[in-house]
Design a protein around this motif. Sequence first.
Motif, PDB file in Angstrom:
ATOM      1  N   LYS A   1      -9.044   0.793  -3.096  1.00 49.27           N
ATOM      2  CA  LYS A   1      -8.491   1.545  -4.218  1.00 49.27           C
ATOM      3  C   LYS A   1      -7.889   0.606  -5.250  1.00 49.27           C
ATOM      4  CE  LYS A   1      -7.421   5.766  -1.639  1.00 49.27           C
ATOM      5  NZ  LYS A   1      -6.388   6.793  -1.340  1.00 49.27           N
ATOM      6  N   GLU A   2      -7.690   1.129  -6.431  1.00 51.19           N
ATOM      7  CA  GLU A   2      -7.072   0.343  -7.481  1.00 51.19           C
ATOM      8  C   GLU A   2      -5.564   0.254  -7.268  1.00 51.19           C
ATOM      9  OE1 GLU A   2     -10.185   1.291 -11.143  1.00 51.19           O
ATOM     10  OE2 GLU A   2      -8.087   1.883 -11.291  1.00 51.19           O
TER      11      GLU A   2
ATOM     12  N   GLN B   1      -1.443  -1.247  -3.568  1.00 51.85           N
ATOM     13  CA  GLN B   1      -2.896  -1.203  -3.566  1.00 51.85           C
ATOM     14  C   GLN B   1      -3.385  -0.997  -2.146  1.00 51.85           C
ATOM     15  OE1 GLN B   1      -4.884  -4.585  -5.343  1.00 51.85           O
ATOM     16  NE2 GLN B   1      -6.734  -3.378  -5.691  1.00 51.85           N
TER      17      GLN B   1
ATOM     18  N   GLU C   1      -1.832   0.787  -8.003  1.00 56.43           N
ATOM     19  CA  GLU C   1      -1.181   1.899  -8.678  1.00 56.43           C
ATOM     20  C   GLU C   1       0.319   1.660  -8.806  1.00 56.43           C
ATOM     21  OE1 GLU C   1      -1.607   5.563  -6.539  1.00 56.43           O
ATOM     22  OE2 GLU C   1      -0.530   4.853  -4.780  1.00 56.43           O
TER      23      GLU C   1
ATOM     24  N   SER D   1       6.507   7.264  -9.562  1.00 55.31           N
ATOM     25  CA  SER D   1       5.265   8.010  -9.516  1.00 55.31           C
ATOM     26  C   SER D   1       5.513   9.312  -8.760  1.00 55.31           C
ATOM     27  CB  SER D   1       4.187   7.193  -8.800  1.00 55.31           C
ATOM     28  OG  SER D   1       4.516   7.058  -7.413  1.00 55.31           O
TER      29      SER D   1
END
Length: 120
Positions: free
Chosen positions: A41-42, A37, A44, A59
Amino acid sequence: QLQASGGGLVQTGGSLRLSCAASGRTFSMYAMGWFRQAPGKEREFVAVIRRSGGTTYYSGSAKGRFTISRDNAKNTVYLQMNSLKPEDTAAYYCAAADSFFTIATMVDYWGQGTQVTVSS
């Protein structure tokens, strides 16, 4: 309980290895993952590894640069991060989940964050 460590300040292109130690006897029963994080921002998803350690998934931003691994005998999961970029700067969290396939949205246990800062 999950205890993450290994964060720090590194220059662009450098490497860091994060560790997450789990207490208890059920570590091998969980898929383990890493999330991050960045400020504003969120949180991830970054990477996940199956209970046995045989399968991993990353990712898009982590694939090819980061490697997740685990040592069930030591109740520890690792995240080796290479070729670090300033955009990798974030608090990194380890997580345990019942399912490898849904860890991105369903986490059973969170560790505390360890800060990674990549300077340009």
